[in-house]
Scaffold this active site. Structure first.
Site, PDB file in Angstrom:
ATOM      1  N   GLU B  86       0.796  -1.233   0.000  1.00  0.00           N
ATOM      2  CA  GLU B  86       0.000   0.000   0.000  1.00  0.00           C
ATOM      3  C   GLU B  86       0.828   1.281   0.000  1.00  0.00           C
ATOM      4  O   GLU B  86       0.498   2.228  -0.691  1.00  0.00           O
ATOM      5  CB  GLU B  86      -0.950   0.025   1.204  1.00  0.00           C
ATOM      6  CG  GLU B  86      -2.279  -0.678   0.979  1.00  0.00           C
ATOM      7  CD  GLU B  86      -2.169  -2.191   1.082  1.00  0.00           C
ATOM      8  OE1 GLU B  86      -1.056  -2.689   1.354  1.00  0.00           O
ATOM      9  OE2 GLU B  86      -3.190  -2.870   0.897  1.00  0.00           O
ATOM     10  N   HIS B 155      -9.796  -5.352  10.915  1.00  0.00           N
ATOM     11  CA  HIS B 155     -10.453  -5.194   9.621  1.00  0.00           C
ATOM     12  C   HIS B 155     -11.787  -4.473   9.725  1.00  0.00           C
ATOM     13  O   HIS B 155     -12.603  -4.568   8.814  1.00  0.00           O
ATOM     14  CB  HIS B 155     -10.680  -6.572   8.974  1.00  0.00           C
ATOM     15  CG  HIS B 155      -9.428  -7.205   8.459  1.00  0.00           C
ATOM     16  ND1 HIS B 155      -8.474  -7.735   9.279  1.00  0.00           N
ATOM     17  CD2 HIS B 155      -8.967  -7.377   7.195  1.00  0.00           C
ATOM     18  CE1 HIS B 155      -7.474  -8.227   8.558  1.00  0.00           C
ATOM     19  NE2 HIS B 155      -7.751  -8.017   7.279  1.00  0.00           N
TER      20      HIS B 155
END
Lengths: 401, 355
Positions: B86, B155
């Site tokens: 990322e 998450h």
């Protein structure tokens, strides 16, 4: 920013490191500039530069030619950049410059050699040590000094400061404050060149301190996967702030750190060696994909104006580099020793440059600070008339439509 | 309607056919997934500099199938699979935007955007200001935000509060298909960096869309909240999935004689401060509803607006309904207890009504 180190601790540190410092200093000194093997024919000079160390690629020839006019233009620029950084030092000590100030003196040959080989249509992004980059990309000394002093005449109209200078029209994207962040950005610039088929390259410059950052390896990986026309350049001045390269990097052979990518180590104090390397690297990158260049260079100043630069390296090391490998001196000698130009001409250039710098300083001192309304401008390219809060509930700023 | 349903089912996977079918029929339903897909498809057809990058967006057709069909239509230069890196690929997207392209960077979920936070904030958000307007960054960061189901603490975080506090970013949070199409298309056309917060739970949910929404140039204004339902007794404010909860609560409360005005924020930065204040001044009561954590959340800002700008019009202290201040647990009962339900909203409304 180097925290204050007591002289006692510094002395102790120097003793402890003494062995390794001397060794390193010897290594840095050993390669003086290759001033031998120079031939002159008319106005053209042919010289042997120091050999390149290569990784997964053939080296370019070490025989480089340059005309008198080219050398003159390199000298002017090198000298200008040198004097500019020295004046920044002086202005900082006089408190005309605030915050951070990272100087490039000693490293000038890297940016001048790069510009000699590349076009303004190629893109560059670098770290916070970007004053010289701005000028080399077509900016003025007055814009740099104005920016350092926070005036509207500055490169970023006073809103960026030392670390944030840009020249969009010359594809210079700064000027980045976060160590290593500029490298993925540079790979992105390269992606855009490839996407739009410009035939150009992007150069992503970073230091030996940044070279161990994870995001740099992520950038290497994607650039290589996608064959991006990206030249990654490690300006190895051997110290990441106060930490010598061998204390930060298990492998300080930065030109090999691209692993599957070709790499080249270049004598970064010699503008002709640098020019040769960049010309070669651009050709490679456009045809094949990314390449890593490591510039063996040196900064005379500490990491920033807060760092004396002498607690982690010896004054002998600094002065011997200055005597044996100074990039400005090297070109001056090439011009004078080979009879390409009269000493008086060099003197004239030096005098004119000093005048240019002095005028830039005077103009900057007289220039205004930004108008208060600039606090609220350029936050967005399309501000949509939005409302942002000021310091308290009495101040709601309505931006332009 | 049955024929349309059959045709739509057969067209699944065809990024071109579905919208065409939808345009043929007067009243249509559209999933959030198709709203996102059609918006990106249309903007990529309109502007060659628009491209998509992210994990699994190309050959896998999207981790949540949002980019289904786009690789086949536009090719690998414009629909680009990235490695799971990322920080690197976000920086690459931002650099490409600096140089004049219009990237859409997909985060599989915004939880992973934390690895790229420096590039989003220090590179994308601040450059226009630092360069006094020389550098622009027309990038869209989009992906699933907030709680899903059973995916546990790492998450499930909501990033609305963090991103919306940053000057230089625009932050949008659509609720229905109309929001999604209009706001995503506006984001892609916008010259500034936009954080576009979606909700995984809503991807498969269908919403009615009228003809105007299906137009290839349908855009919604950035910075304007929408009153989904007009009311007089209390203002319910939320974004994303919570708008649906607020609408449900409003229906139930109507049966008890309480008239709720449901405000769909749509835009978190800029926040429609005027729109919010107007509604609160009208109803004199406000309940803010969000799934994120309470401290310094979106609700904190809503309450600040209520108190600072509407104090004299308030008949009760403002209320916040938020996610519980815990990392998200895994066990189903604990997870349910960590997130707002319609019951919480009903109870909060009754409290502000003094009932």
């Amino acid at each position: 920013m180097l925290a204050a180190v007591s002289s006692h601790a510094a002395g102790a540190a120097r003793q402890a490191l003494g062995g390794s410092l001397t060794l390193a200093a010897a290594g840095l000194q050993r390669r003086g500039l290759a001033a031998s093997a120079v031939t002159v024919e008319g106005d053209t000079l042919t010289v042997e530069v120091n050999p390149y160390k290569v990784h997964r690629i053939e080296a370019p020839p070490t025989t480089v030619t340059a005309t008198k006019d080219e050398l003159m233009s390199y000298f002017k620029q090198l000298y200008r950049l040198r004097r500019m950084e020295i004046s920044a030092d002086m202005l900082y000590k006089a408190k005309a410059i605030r915050g951070f100030c990272h100087l490039y003196d000693g490293q000038e040959a890297v940016i001048v050699g790069l510009e000699a080989a590349l076009e303004k249509s190629d893109s560059i992004i670098t770290s916070y040590r970007n004053h010289a980059t701005h000028v080399a990309r077509g900016g003025t000394v007055a814009e740099v000094i104005g920016e350092l002093m926070g005036r509207t005449t500055g490169a970023s109209k006073g809103k960026g400061g030392s670390m944030h200078m840009y020249r969009r029209e010359a594809n210079f994207f700064g000027g980045q404050g976060i160590v290593g962040a500029q490298v993925p950005l540079g790979a992105g610039l390269a992606l855009a060149h490839q996407y739009s088929d410009t035939g150009g390259v992007a150069v992503a410059m970073y230091g030996d301190g940044a070279a161990n950052q994870g995001q740099i390896f992520e950038s290497f990986n994607m650039a290589a996967l996608w064959d991006l026309p990206c030249i990654f350049v490690c300006e190895n001045n051997h110290y990441g702030m106060g930490t010598a390269e061998w204390r930060a990097a298990k492998s300080p052979a930065f030109y090999t750190r691209g692993d599957y990518m070709p790499g080249m180590k270049v004598d970064g104090m010699d503008v002709l060696a640098v020019r040769q390397a960049f010309a070669y690297a651009k050709k490679y990158a456009v045809a094949n994909g990314p390449i890593v260049l490591e510039m063996d260079t040196y900064r005379y100043h500490g990491h920033s104006m807060s760092d004396p630069g002498s607690t982690y390296r010896t004054r002998d090391e600094i002065s011997s580099i200055r005597q044996q490998r100074d990039p400005v001196e090297h070109v001056r000698k090439l011009l004078l020793d080979n009879g390409l130009v009269e000493a008086s001409v060099i003197k004239g250039i030096e005098k004119d440059t000093k005048k240019e710098i002095d005028a830039a300083i005077e103009a900057s001192k007289a220039a205004p600070f930004p108008d208060m309304k600039e606090l609220w401008t350029n936050i967005y390219a399309a501000p949509l008339g939005m409302q942002l809060r000021g310091i308290d509930s009495t101040h709601v700023e309505t931006l332009a439509a | 309607m049955q024929r349309l349903g059959a045709l739509l089912r057969r067209s699944q996977g065809d990024a071109v056919l579905a919208p065409q079918l939808l345009r043929t029929y007067a009243t249509t339903q559209m999933t959030i997934r198709d709203a996102l897909n059609s918006a990106m498809d249309e903007e990529m057809a309109r502007d060659e500099t628009v491209f998509v990058m992210g994990e699994e967006v190309a050959e896998y057709q999207g981790a949540y199938k949002i980019t289904r069909g786009l690789l086949q239509k536009y090719g690998p230069k414009r629909v680009r699979d990235t490695p799971i890196t990322e920080a690197g690929f976000t920086g690459i997207g931002v650099g490409a935007a600096f140089q004049g392209l219009r990237p859409i960077v997909e985060f599989m979920t915004f939880n992973f955007s934390m690895q790229a936070m420096d590039q989003i904030i220090n590179s994308a958000a601040k450059h226009h200001y630092m360069s006094s307007g020389a550098i622009t960054c027309p990038i869209v960061f989009r992906g699933a935000n907030g709680a899903a189901a059973g995916v546990a603490a790492q998450h499930s975080q909501c990033f609305a509060a963090w991103y919306s506090s940053v000057p230089g970013l625009k932050v949008l949070a659509p609720y229905d298909a109309e929001d999604t199409r209009g706001l995503l298309k506006a984001s892609i056309r916008d010259p500034d960096p936009v954080v576009f917060l979606e909700n995984e739970i809503l991807y498969g949910e269908s919403f009615p869309v009228d003809q105007a929404v299906l137009d290839k140039d349908f855009v919604l204004p950035i910075g304007k909240a929408k009153v989904m339902r007009s009311g007089t007794d209390v203002t319910l404010i939320g974004f994303g999935k919570m708008v649906g909860y607020n609408l449900k609560a409003a229906e139930l409360l109507e049966q008890e004689g309480i008239s709720c005005e449901v405000v769909n924020l749509r835009s978190l930065k800029p926040l429609d401060r005027e729109g919010i204040a107007q509604s609160i001044r009208k109803t004199h009561r406000v309940v803010s509803v969000e799934e994120g954590w309470p401290q310094c959340g979106i609700g904190s800002e809503i309450v600040s607006i209520a108190v600072e700008e509407c104090f004299d019009d308030l008949d009760a202290p403002p209320e916040r309904v938020t996610g519980a201040e815990v990392p998200m647990p895994y066990a189903a009962n604990l997870e349910a207890a960590a997130l707002p339900t319609t019951d919480h909203i009903l109870a909060a409304v009754k409290r502000v009504m003094g009932k």
